[in-house]
Design an enzyme around this catalytic site. Structure first.
Site, PDB file in Angstrom:
ATOM      1  CG  ASN A 156      -1.785   1.132   1.422  1.00 38.88           C
ATOM      2  OD1 ASN A 156      -2.443   1.673   0.323  1.00 38.88           O
ATOM      3  ND2 ASN A 156      -1.858   1.804   2.453  1.00 38.88           N
ATOM      4  CG  HIS A 213      -0.910   5.907   4.665  1.00 40.69           C
ATOM      5  ND1 HIS A 213      -2.379   6.037   4.911  1.00 40.69           N
ATOM      6  CD2 HIS A 213      -0.419   6.880   5.781  1.00 40.69           C
ATOM      7  CE1 HIS A 213      -2.630   6.715   5.746  1.00 40.69           C
ATOM      8  NE2 HIS A 213      -1.616   7.203   6.421  1.00 40.69           N
TER       9      HIS A 213
HETATM   10  N1  NHR Z   1      -6.650  -2.757   4.948  1.00 39.97           N
HETATM   11  C1  NHR Z   1      -6.051  -3.396   5.988  1.00 39.97           C
HETATM   12  N2  NHR Z   1      -6.492  -4.341   6.800  1.00 39.97           N
HETATM   13  N3  NHR Z   1      -4.919  -2.990   6.387  1.00 39.97           N
HETATM   14  C2  NHR Z   1      -4.395  -1.902   5.588  1.00 39.97           C
HETATM   15  O1  NHR Z   1      -3.164  -1.411   6.117  1.00 39.97           O
HETATM   16  C3  NHR Z   1      -4.953  -1.200   4.623  1.00 39.97           C
HETATM   17  C4  NHR Z   1      -6.345  -1.814   4.461  1.00 39.97           C
HETATM   18  C5  NHR Z   1      -6.986  -1.184   3.349  1.00 39.97           C
HETATM   19  C6  NHR Z   1      -6.834  -0.013   2.650  1.00 39.97           C
HETATM   20  C7  NHR Z   1      -5.011   1.648   2.423  1.00 39.97           C
HETATM   21  C8  NHR Z   1      -5.338   2.897   3.549  1.00 39.97           C
HETATM   22  C9  NHR Z   1      -4.462   4.156   3.403  1.00 39.97           C
HETATM   23  O2  NHR Z   1      -3.454   4.114   2.866  1.00 39.97           O
HETATM   24  C10 NHR Z   1      -5.563   0.469   3.157  1.00 39.97           C
HETATM   25  C11 NHR Z   1      -4.749   0.058   3.924  1.00 39.97           C
HETATM   26  C12 NHR Z   1      -9.015   3.513   3.506  1.00 39.97           C
HETATM   27  C13 NHR Z   1      -9.234   3.767   4.710  1.00 39.97           C
HETATM   28  C14 NHR Z   1     -10.880   3.985   5.320  1.00 39.97           C
HETATM   29  O3  NHR Z   1     -10.937   4.470   6.451  1.00 39.97           O
HETATM   30  C15 NHR Z   1      -8.314   3.905   5.623  1.00 39.97           C
HETATM   31  C16 NHR Z   1      -7.005   3.505   5.300  1.00 39.97           C
HETATM   32  C17 NHR Z   1      -6.926   3.106   4.323  1.00 39.97           C
HETATM   33  C18 NHR Z   1      -7.740   3.122   2.997  1.00 39.97           C
HETATM   34  N4  NHR Z   1     -11.873   3.616   4.496  1.00 39.97           N
HETATM   35  C19 NHR Z   1     -13.317   3.848   4.502  1.00 39.97           C
HETATM   36  C20 NHR Z   1     -13.684   2.456   4.870  1.00 39.97           C
HETATM   37  O4  NHR Z   1     -14.735   2.502   5.588  1.00 39.97           O
HETATM   38  C21 NHR Z   1     -14.074   4.478   3.646  1.00 39.97           C
HETATM   39  C22 NHR Z   1     -13.267   5.854   3.093  1.00 39.97           C
HETATM   40  C23 NHR Z   1     -13.993   6.395   1.747  1.00 39.97           C
HETATM   41  O5  NHR Z   1     -14.709   5.289   0.966  1.00 39.97           O
HETATM   42  O6  NHR Z   1     -13.806   7.456   1.283  1.00 39.97           O
HETATM   43  O7  NHR Z   1     -13.398   1.432   4.428  1.00 39.97           O
HETATM   44  O8  NHR Z   1      -4.747   5.344   3.772  1.00 39.97           O
HETATM   45  C1  GAR Z   2      -2.559   9.055  -3.338  1.00 36.03           C
HETATM   46  O1  GAR Z   2      -1.894  10.126  -2.909  1.00 36.03           O
HETATM   47  C2  GAR Z   2      -2.478   8.171  -2.080  1.00 36.03           C
HETATM   48  O2  GAR Z   2      -1.423   8.178  -1.259  1.00 36.03           O
HETATM   49  C3  GAR Z   2      -3.651   8.195  -1.420  1.00 36.03           C
HETATM   50  O3  GAR Z   2      -4.771   8.634  -2.410  1.00 36.03           O
HETATM   51  C4  GAR Z   2      -4.168   9.127  -3.482  1.00 36.03           C
HETATM   52  C5  GAR Z   2      -4.499   8.458  -4.663  1.00 36.03           C
HETATM   53  O4  GAR Z   2      -4.294   8.959  -5.898  1.00 36.03           O
HETATM   54  N1  GAR Z   2      -3.868   6.963  -0.611  1.00 36.03           N
HETATM   55  C6  GAR Z   2      -4.928   7.018   0.402  1.00 36.03           C
HETATM   56  O5  GAR Z   2      -5.090   8.041   1.039  1.00 36.03           O
HETATM   57  C7  GAR Z   2      -5.153   5.590   1.006  1.00 36.03           C
HETATM   58  N2  GAR Z   2      -6.070   5.784   1.881  1.00 36.03           N
HETATM   59  P1  GAR Z   2      -4.169   8.184  -7.496  1.00 36.03           P
HETATM   60  O6  GAR Z   2      -5.605   7.443  -7.433  1.00 36.03           O
HETATM   61  O7  GAR Z   2      -4.009   9.321  -8.189  1.00 36.03           O
HETATM   62  O8  GAR Z   2      -3.059   7.222  -7.164  1.00 36.03           O
END
Ligand code: NHR
Ligand code: GAR
Length: 225
Positions: A116, A118
């Site tokens: 991922n 982040h």
């Molecule tokens: N899943 C696990 N189990 N572990 C990780 O480290 C994950 C994952 C799923 C996604 C990306 C993550 C980021 O880089 C990721 C890492 C979405 C949310 C979230 O709160 C948080 C972190 C990340 C991605 N999502 C909401 C939900 O209810 C929806 C938010 C929306 O749709 O805008 O899933 O930040």
């Molecule tokens: C990126 O900036 C990434 O770091 C972030 O979303 C953007 C996606 O851009 N990721 C998250 O916030 C995960 N929760 P992209 O669709 O243009 O690659």
């Protein structure tokens, strides 16, 4: 002719997106530059109609939309997602702006083969709205991390981080642009390392070429490079 440097078949990759797909584009560009190293087998989005799907189609990469809203719960969405991913037999699964939290069962199935990106200097600012939180806290620096995905949200072992400065008068927009420039450098780097089998995980530590990395991974400081 296979080169001495890299004689294996390309690393099979499935990319998961939710949005514009600029990180996907950086990986497509890496594939175009280095055809023997990686091959993006499919792109899957949980959001219909996003630009990342168009980017894939422009390069004849198969796309799928699995709208999470069509599923009763997270477990059934994740089952469908895993079935679609596994039909491509990937070596690596790449989350590129994928915005759905994944269930422990799903994550365990891809242990050591899911990355991922982040947008923060983990372990700071796990979760969402990282740029706003860094600005609110008047941090001097911010950045982005590539990590292996584990059950702990944004808590898996870190492969690489890039540091950017926070400047006076920065907004979420200006700061996230500065971070994204680094994203497009470090994600292809991390994927390249994985494809060349240079990465390994030992307990919670990432090894690069057999050498343990710091908890914060390999660090690139855009202020000095
Ligand atoms: N899943 C696990 N189990 N572990 C990780 O480290 C994950 C994952 C799923 C996604 C990306 C993550 C980021 O880089 C990721 C890492 C979405 C949310 C979230 O709160 C948080 C972190 C990340 C991605 N999502 C909401 C939900 O209810 C929806 C938010 C929306 O749709 O805008 O899933 O930040
Ligand atoms: C990126 O900036 C990434 O770091 C972030 O979303 C953007 C996606 O851009 N990721 C998250 O916030 C995960 N929760 P992209 O669709 O243009 O690659």
């Amino acid at each position: 002719m296979p080169t001495l440097e890299h004689s294996q078949a390309p690393c099979r990759i499935v990319v998961l997106i939710s949005g514009s797909g600029s990180n996907l584009q950086a990986l497509i560009d890496e594939q175009l530059e280095n055809k023997l190293l990686i091959n993006i087998e499919a792109v899957i989005s949980n959001q219909p109609g996003v630009y990342g799907l168009t980017r894939a189609q422009k390069h004849n990469i198969p796309t799928h939309v699995l709208a999470h809203k069509d599923y009763l719960d997270r477990a059934s969405f994740d089952k469908a997602l895993a079935n679609t991913i596994d039909s491509y037999q990937p070596t690596l699964v790449v989350l590129a702006g994928f915005m759905r939290i994944l269930t422990p069962e799903f994550v365990r199935h891809y242990t050591g083969r899911m990355l991922n990106i982040h947008p923060s200097l983990l372990p700071k600012y796990q979760g969402l709205h990282t740029h706003q939180r860094a600005l609110d806290n008047q941090d001097d620096i911010h950045g982005v991390s590539v990590h292996f995905v584990t059950e702990e949200l944004d808590g898996g072992p870190i492969v690489i981080q890039a540091i950017v400065p926070i400047l006076q008068n920065d907004t979420v927009d200006s700061l996230s642009k500065r971070v994204q420039t680094q994203e497009h450098i470090i994600y292809p780097m991390a994927v390249n390392w994985f494809a060349r089998e240079r990465l390994a995980i030992q307990e919670d530590t990432v090894l690069l070429d057999g050498e343990p990395l710091d908890k914060t991974g390999h660090q690139i400081d855009s202020r000095t490079t």
